[in-house]
Design a protein around this motif. Sequence first.
Motif, PDB file in Angstrom:
ATOM      1  N   MET B   1      24.681 -48.783  41.423  1.00 23.79           N
ATOM      2  CA  MET B   1      24.015 -49.962  42.022  1.00 23.79           C
ATOM      3  C   MET B   1      25.046 -50.830  42.731  1.00 23.79           C
ATOM      4  N   SER B   2      24.673 -51.307  43.922  1.00 30.89           N
ATOM      5  CA  SER B   2      25.587 -52.165  44.654  1.00 30.89           C
ATOM      6  C   SER B   2      25.274 -53.640  44.427  1.00 30.89           C
ATOM      7  N   VAL B   3      24.148 -53.938  43.796  1.00 37.06           N
ATOM      8  CA  VAL B   3      23.832 -55.341  43.484  1.00 37.06           C
ATOM      9  C   VAL B   3      23.269 -55.449  42.068  1.00 37.06           C
ATOM     10  N   LEU B   4      23.405 -56.659  41.499  1.00 33.74           N
ATOM     11  CA  LEU B   4      22.754 -56.966  40.229  1.00 33.74           C
ATOM     12  C   LEU B   4      21.509 -57.774  40.573  1.00 33.74           C
ATOM     13  N   VAL B   5      20.349 -57.305  40.118  1.00 31.13           N
ATOM     14  CA  VAL B   5      19.106 -57.983  40.480  1.00 31.13           C
ATOM     15  C   VAL B   5      18.651 -58.884  39.337  1.00 31.13           C
ATOM     16  N   LEU B   6      18.432 -60.158  39.658  1.00 28.72           N
ATOM     17  CA  LEU B   6      17.971 -61.136  38.667  1.00 28.72           C
ATOM     18  C   LEU B   6      16.729 -61.840  39.178  1.00 28.72           C
ATOM     19  N   ARG B   7      16.018 -62.451  38.229  1.00 29.56           N
ATOM     20  CA  ARG B   7      14.921 -63.344  38.597  1.00 29.56           C
ATOM     21  C   ARG B   7      15.433 -64.780  38.524  1.00 29.56           C
ATOM     22  N   ASN B   8      14.692 -65.678  39.112  1.00 31.22           N
ATOM     23  CA  ASN B   8      15.037 -67.088  39.039  1.00 31.22           C
ATOM     24  C   ASN B   8      15.100 -67.538  37.577  1.00 31.22           C
ATOM     25  N   GLY B   9      16.255 -68.049  37.165  1.00 23.02           N
ATOM     26  CA  GLY B   9      16.398 -68.577  35.812  1.00 23.02           C
ATOM     27  C   GLY B   9      16.741 -67.539  34.761  1.00 23.02           C
ATOM     28  N   ALA B  63      10.725 -61.617  45.172  1.00 25.06           N
ATOM     29  CA  ALA B  63      11.049 -62.672  44.200  1.00 25.06           C
ATOM     30  C   ALA B  63      12.306 -62.327  43.401  1.00 25.06           C
ATOM     31  N   THR B  64      13.269 -61.715  44.072  1.00 32.27           N
ATOM     32  CA  THR B  64      14.495 -61.300  43.379  1.00 32.27           C
ATOM     33  C   THR B  64      15.723 -61.999  43.953  1.00 32.27           C
ATOM     34  N   LEU B  65      16.727 -62.089  43.107  1.00 26.57           N
ATOM     35  CA  LEU B  65      18.025 -62.610  43.520  1.00 26.57           C
ATOM     36  C   LEU B  65      19.031 -61.490  43.300  1.00 26.57           C
ATOM     37  N   SER B  66      19.659 -61.032  44.384  1.00 21.82           N
ATOM     38  CA  SER B  66      20.620 -59.931  44.281  1.00 21.82           C
ATOM     39  C   SER B  66      22.031 -60.485  44.349  1.00 21.82           C
ATOM     40  N   LEU B  67      22.844 -60.107  43.361  1.00 15.50           N
ATOM     41  CA  LEU B  67      24.220 -60.597  43.306  1.00 15.50           C
ATOM     42  C   LEU B  67      25.205 -59.459  43.507  1.00 15.50           C
ATOM     43  N   CYS B  68      26.224 -59.710  44.298  1.00 19.85           N
ATOM     44  CA  CYS B  68      27.307 -58.757  44.399  1.00 19.85           C
ATOM     45  C   CYS B  68      28.598 -59.531  44.605  1.00 19.85           C
ATOM     46  N   SER B  69      29.722 -58.870  44.402  1.00 19.59           N
ATOM     47  CA  SER B  69      30.989 -59.581  44.504  1.00 19.59           C
ATOM     48  C   SER B  69      32.067 -58.661  45.064  1.00 19.59           C
ATOM     49  N   ALA B  70      33.162 -59.261  45.472  1.00 21.09           N
ATOM     50  CA  ALA B  70      34.310 -58.487  45.959  1.00 21.09           C
ATOM     51  C   ALA B  70      35.576 -59.261  45.678  1.00 21.09           C
ATOM     52  N   GLU B  71      36.604 -58.543  45.286  1.00 19.41           N
ATOM     53  CA  GLU B  71      37.898 -59.174  45.095  1.00 19.41           C
ATOM     54  C   GLU B  71      38.566 -59.286  46.459  1.00 19.41           C
ATOM     55  N   VAL B  72      39.124 -60.449  46.760  1.00 17.75           N
ATOM     56  CA  VAL B  72      39.781 -60.614  48.055  1.00 17.75           C
ATOM     57  C   VAL B  72      41.185 -61.161  47.875  1.00 17.75           C
ATOM     58  N   GLY B  73      41.984 -60.957  48.910  1.00 18.03           N
ATOM     59  CA  GLY B  73      43.309 -61.568  48.961  1.00 18.03           C
ATOM     60  C   GLY B  73      43.204 -62.903  49.668  1.00 18.03           C
ATOM     61  N   ASP B  74      44.139 -63.181  50.575  1.00 15.86           N
ATOM     62  CA  ASP B  74      44.127 -64.460  51.261  1.00 15.86           C
ATOM     63  C   ASP B  74      43.209 -64.488  52.478  1.00 15.86           C
ATOM     64  N   PRO B 425      28.467 -66.468  25.953  1.00 17.13           N
ATOM     65  CA  PRO B 425      29.726 -66.243  26.654  1.00 17.13           C
ATOM     66  C   PRO B 425      29.578 -65.256  27.813  1.00 17.13           C
ATOM     67  N   ASP B 426      30.411 -65.426  28.845  1.00 14.64           N
ATOM     68  CA  ASP B 426      30.474 -64.511  29.995  1.00 14.64           C
ATOM     69  C   ASP B 426      29.108 -64.228  30.597  1.00 14.64           C
ATOM     70  N   ARG B 427      28.379 -65.277  30.866  1.00 15.49           N
ATOM     71  CA  ARG B 427      27.048 -65.072  31.444  1.00 15.49           C
ATOM     72  C   ARG B 427      26.940 -65.779  32.788  1.00 15.49           C
ATOM     73  N   ILE B 428      25.945 -65.353  33.540  1.00 16.59           N
ATOM     74  CA  ILE B 428      25.669 -66.010  34.822  1.00 16.59           C
ATOM     75  C   ILE B 428      24.169 -66.228  34.917  1.00 16.59           C
ATOM     76  N   CYS B 429      23.788 -67.363  35.472  1.00 20.92           N
ATOM     77  CA  CYS B 429      22.366 -67.653  35.669  1.00 20.92           C
ATOM     78  C   CYS B 429      22.215 -68.405  36.994  1.00 20.92           C
ATOM     79  N   VAL B 430      21.245 -67.971  37.785  1.00 19.73           N
ATOM     80  CA  VAL B 430      20.945 -68.644  39.052  1.00 19.73           C
ATOM     81  C   VAL B 430      19.597 -69.328  38.895  1.00 19.73           C
ATOM     82  N   SER B 431      19.519 -70.617  39.207  1.00 25.94           N
ATOM     83  CA  SER B 431      18.209 -71.266  39.173  1.00 25.94           C
ATOM     84  C   SER B 431      17.901 -71.899  40.521  1.00 25.94           C
ATOM     85  N   LEU B 432      16.681 -71.681  40.958  1.00 22.15           N
ATOM     86  CA  LEU B 432      16.211 -72.219  42.238  1.00 22.15           C
ATOM     87  C   LEU B 432      15.047 -73.165  41.979  1.00 22.15           C
ATOM     88  N   VAL B 433      15.094 -74.319  42.629  1.00 18.46           N
ATOM     89  CA  VAL B 433      14.017 -75.302  42.521  1.00 18.46           C
ATOM     90  C   VAL B 433      13.686 -75.773  43.929  1.00 18.46           C
TER      91      VAL B 433
END
Lengths: 256, 496
Positions: B1-9, B63-74, B425-433
């Motif tokens: 999977m290239s993204v993590l799919v979450l729902r609001n909240g 109704a999904t929130l897709s998260l992805c990330s990348a390590e970057v330099g400068d 611990p080590d969690r992420i949550c996105v909330s939209l209002v």
Amino acid sequence: MWNELLARIRQGHRTTDFPRSVPAMPDRFRGRPIIEAGKCVEGCRECAEVCPTGAIVVGGGVKLDLGRCLFCTECTNACPRGAIRFGQDHRLAASAREDLMVTGEAPTLAKALDEEARRLFGRSLKLRQVSAGGCNACEADVNVLNTVVFDLGRFGIQFVASPRHADGLLITGPVTANMKLALQKTYEAVPTPKIVIAVGACAISGGPYADHPEALNGASSSIPVDLYVPGCPPHPLTILDGLLRMLGQIPTSDLR
Amino acid sequence: MSVLVLRNGEAADVRKIPSLSVTDFRRVVLEEVARGSRIAAFFGRPDHERMRLVAVLANAAEATLSLCSAEVGDAYPSLTPDCPQAHWFEREIQEQWGVRPEGHPWLKPIRFHRPYRGGSVGEVLPGATDFFRVEGEEVHEVAVGPVHAGIIEPGHFRFQCHGEKVFHLEISLGYQHRGAERALAGGPGKRSIPIVETVAGDTTIGHALAYAEALEGLGRTRVSARAQALRGIALELERLANHAGDVGALANDVGYLPTAAYCGRIRGDFLNLTALLCGNRFGRGFVRPGGVGFDLEPARASQLLERLQRALEDVRVAVNLLWDTSSVMARFEGTGEVSRQTCEELGLVGPAARASGVERDARQDFPAGIFRFAHIPVSTCDSGDVYARAYVRWLEIQRSVAFIRDQVASLPSGETLVKTAPPGPDRICVSLVEGWRGEICHVATTDEAGRFAAYKIVDPSFHNWIGLAMALRGQQISDFPLCNKSFNLSYCGHDL
């Protein structure tokens, strides 16, 4: 045109007759805090510990600094004895920073300006508003004084569009580092003699942003302040009460 | 999977966000945007000694929130040339973390503060940047602010004009920067709630709700149905007060004083309903993690409904005067047009987007809390001008009143406040209002101890300030106050 006339009739007369009478505040309104230190349990510091801005000092009684208070109910919820609660009194403004300390004694409200200043400003006070990091709540409830409900103009007070037209400044917000210079320049552009009014916990003490490196703990960090109006944000009547007391339009003895 | 799919909240393990190469990260973001997603948040965060970019892509259809990330330099290749809605986010990333989006066409500070990492730089002065300039003998420049003529927050506006006509408006902010977002890291703490309640003071309920929902997601706290309904009522009261005030302010800016005077007062009537609920006109103290701080008893509820009805009747009369007055309509119609395409490309939100025909509303698209059970029809208009932005507000006023009535009539029983579990611990949550200005996005990440490692706030104004600049293109400079009021964006919500 008929629609406009009908609308005018429908909307009616809405201006309060404050200060002759004080409109009823909502029952949950949080005005001047009331401290009954006699109820305190020896050694209890619950209220001081939960306060987000360190407004409460315990030791030789309980003291609450209105200049820091956000009127947030954390202390009243935490107190096991009900020794601290918020009353309905909207009158909070003071002329000196130390007069904002609530101790249980009778409060010292804002004093009228001296005779010469009252001669100059008493019947016509032009203010320039500077928001310096305010969240737009203080700004909104200052602005509301211009509506038909409060009709600020009838007291001779008006907000003007240039500091050079102004007799003083009304400041909101903790004074951000990025607004320091603009505030200084605006202050210098107001002709002397001038007065400065700090509205809201942020402008008095930094509020929730106190001691942030991005802000300066309020207006008095950079310019002298003549009137402090506590609240987060203060109710429009609290602001109006402070302005009118400063101008001597409400006698000091009048505790309405 | 290239993204993590979450729902609001919904919360997830922060380590489950896919870590992609910069090339793949760019490809995934561009593909998601191409298939209809929008960038809800895009930010940098330190990850051990390196920097990590995180994108939150909101897909309304799913109704999904897709998260992805990348390590970057400068530095990394900028997304903005291929995806304009990334432009402000990338400027923020460069300003906060010194990570350079190469090829960004418009790279300059947005808030004027020292970077969060890296060596010391000299003093950072607000507004000290190269403004875009139009050259030519008859071109002139108008500079306004930071201190403005009215009782409003500070910001700097730079117009490039030819006579009365505006070629370009550049908006330079940062004067309100108080370190709100930075101070939330390490929390939750005593000051977390006062700070979120004042991120934008006119949106106290909206931001406090986004914060509460994020915290409840992180700790898996279940809020009672009653508290959810009461939160919805407060959110809509906030919308009512601000929309009524805005319509009045628009009337004032075209010199039509009856509606200006009436709506100025009616705005206060709505604020006083919020004060009826919690004692404070802006809703301070109402939303709390775990529920709400105050209940709505039957006697209070009937008083609320009665006063709400009166305010609706008053605002109806006041607002309808506008549509019946040709001199008002002549000034509203065709002024400050923003096309639907521009809205889509720049990712505008809220009434500003809906006024250009974009059906975008977090209450419908990413429902949380009461909005999972009670739906408010989305109000749109097509013309994208000042008239449309005013009319959408009027539609929303009516629908918010109807919603509040329904909720009060069928208020579920239950606790108003439950104790929240501490964030895991080590969690992420996105909330939209859906605040009254548009989508509020909070992204909370916790560290191994369950404290906020980072707390990201995206106020709707963050998306929309560029919309105001676009609305001014080709307009008369004298129409700026009117256009500005029709967006009525937050300075402090942007500056944080």
